[in-house]
Design an enzyme around this catalytic site. Structure first.
Site, PDB file in Angstrom:
ATOM      1  N   LYS A 221       2.032 -54.427 -45.502  1.00 23.02           N
ATOM      2  CA  LYS A 221       1.492 -55.045 -46.719  1.00 23.02           C
ATOM      3  C   LYS A 221       1.913 -54.283 -47.974  1.00 23.02           C
ATOM      4  O   LYS A 221       2.374 -53.144 -47.917  1.00 23.02           O
ATOM      5  CB  LYS A 221      -0.030 -55.156 -46.626  1.00 23.02           C
ATOM      6  N   ARG A 255      -4.130 -55.257 -36.114  1.00 24.60           N
ATOM      7  CA  ARG A 255      -3.353 -56.505 -36.196  1.00 24.60           C
ATOM      8  C   ARG A 255      -2.011 -56.173 -36.844  1.00 24.60           C
ATOM      9  O   ARG A 255      -1.964 -55.764 -38.009  1.00 24.60           O
ATOM     10  CB  ARG A 255      -4.112 -57.553 -37.019  1.00 24.60           C
TER      11      ARG A 255
END
Length: 272
Positions: A221, A255
């Site tokens: 991210k 995740r």
């Protein structure tokens, strides 16, 4: 701490890894890579071989400024993928990344075991009742607004306090409907600035007060690649480092796009 996935109790006392499988043309990192059946099955096989306990199938990107698609369009992407995966890997435990109750309903009917909702029921008022009826594990993420508006909603008086209050309300609602297996995701990158993401990571252990499994999704991210001044494709090392920090603070599910590295991270953490 366990969750019931299609009749199988998954023990989360040892952290587990959830592999990300985007069947979208516009995901921020791997959009379009797994559209063909051959490529999709190859990626699933790799993730399972590398040690993923769960595969999270997403038919709609939730990156900032993404264009919202309908539940019907999402179903056209997700259901064929679910059928194909379970035909070839019948033991796979599939999570479905959706905020639509209709997609949740149909996916579970086709064999999916978990629903992963970035809005925790805020974008479809039918979601909580649907989960209560389906009795599947439900991942509730913190987010404000929608993926299209969330980056304009980053003003908090007290970030951690407000997120905890959000979860308190969501948990109470879910429990009132008889939803048993709840998993919390603090929502890194959703209605949060880079600095707020790091504040969240620094105080992540606060969420242990809920005594529920904690899922962390920071894979590649912007909080990582912008801080390191690299691209998402170059953010694996940073992802692994922050995953390790998350494990020390109580994360039970990671995740990730890169399963092998995350599984290795969990193995080393367990040795400590």
């Amino acid at each position: 701490m366990t969750i019931n996935c299609n009749g199988n109790l998954i023990d989360l006392s040892i952290p587990k890894v959830m592999g990300i499988l985007n069947v979208t043309p516009d995901s921020f990192y791997d959009g379009g890579r797994h559209v063909s059946e051959k490529m999709l099955l190859s990626q699933v096989e790799k993730m399972l071989t590398d040690g993923a306990t769960f595969i999270d199938v997403g038919g709609q990107t939730t990156k900032p400024t993404s264009t919202l698609i309908s539940a019907e369009e999402e179903l056209k992407r997700v259901i064929p993928a679910v059928d194909l995966i379970l035909k070839n890997f019948p033991e796979a435990i599939l999570s479905i990344d959706t905020f639509y109750a209709k997609v949740a309903q149909e996916s579970v009917a086709h064999g999916a075991a978990i629903i992963n909702d970035v809005s925790a029921g805020s974008l479809d008022e039918a979601m909580f009742d649907t989960i209560a009826r389906l009795q599947v594990p439900y991942i509730m993420m913190h987010m404000r607004g929608t993926p299209q508006t969330m980056q304009n909603l980053t003003q908090y008086d007290d970030l951690l306090k407000e997120i905890c209050y959000y979860f308190s309300e969501k948990i109470a609602h879910a429990r009132s409907l008889g939803i048993n297996d709840l998993i919390l995701d603090p929502g890194f990158g959703f209605a949060k600035t880079t600095e707020q993401n790091f504040e969240l990571m620094r105080q992540l252990e606060l969420f242990n007060i809920f005594e529920l499994p904690l899922l962390i999704g920071i894979s590649r991210k912007s909080m990582i690649y912008k801080t390191l001044e690299v691209t998402a494709a170059e953010a694996l090392n940073g992802t692994t480092f922050l995953n390790a920090i998350a494990l020390t603070k109580g994360a039970q599910i990671l995740r990730v796009h890169d399963v092998k590295e995350a599984v290795e991270c969990v193995k080393l953490f367990e040795k400590l």
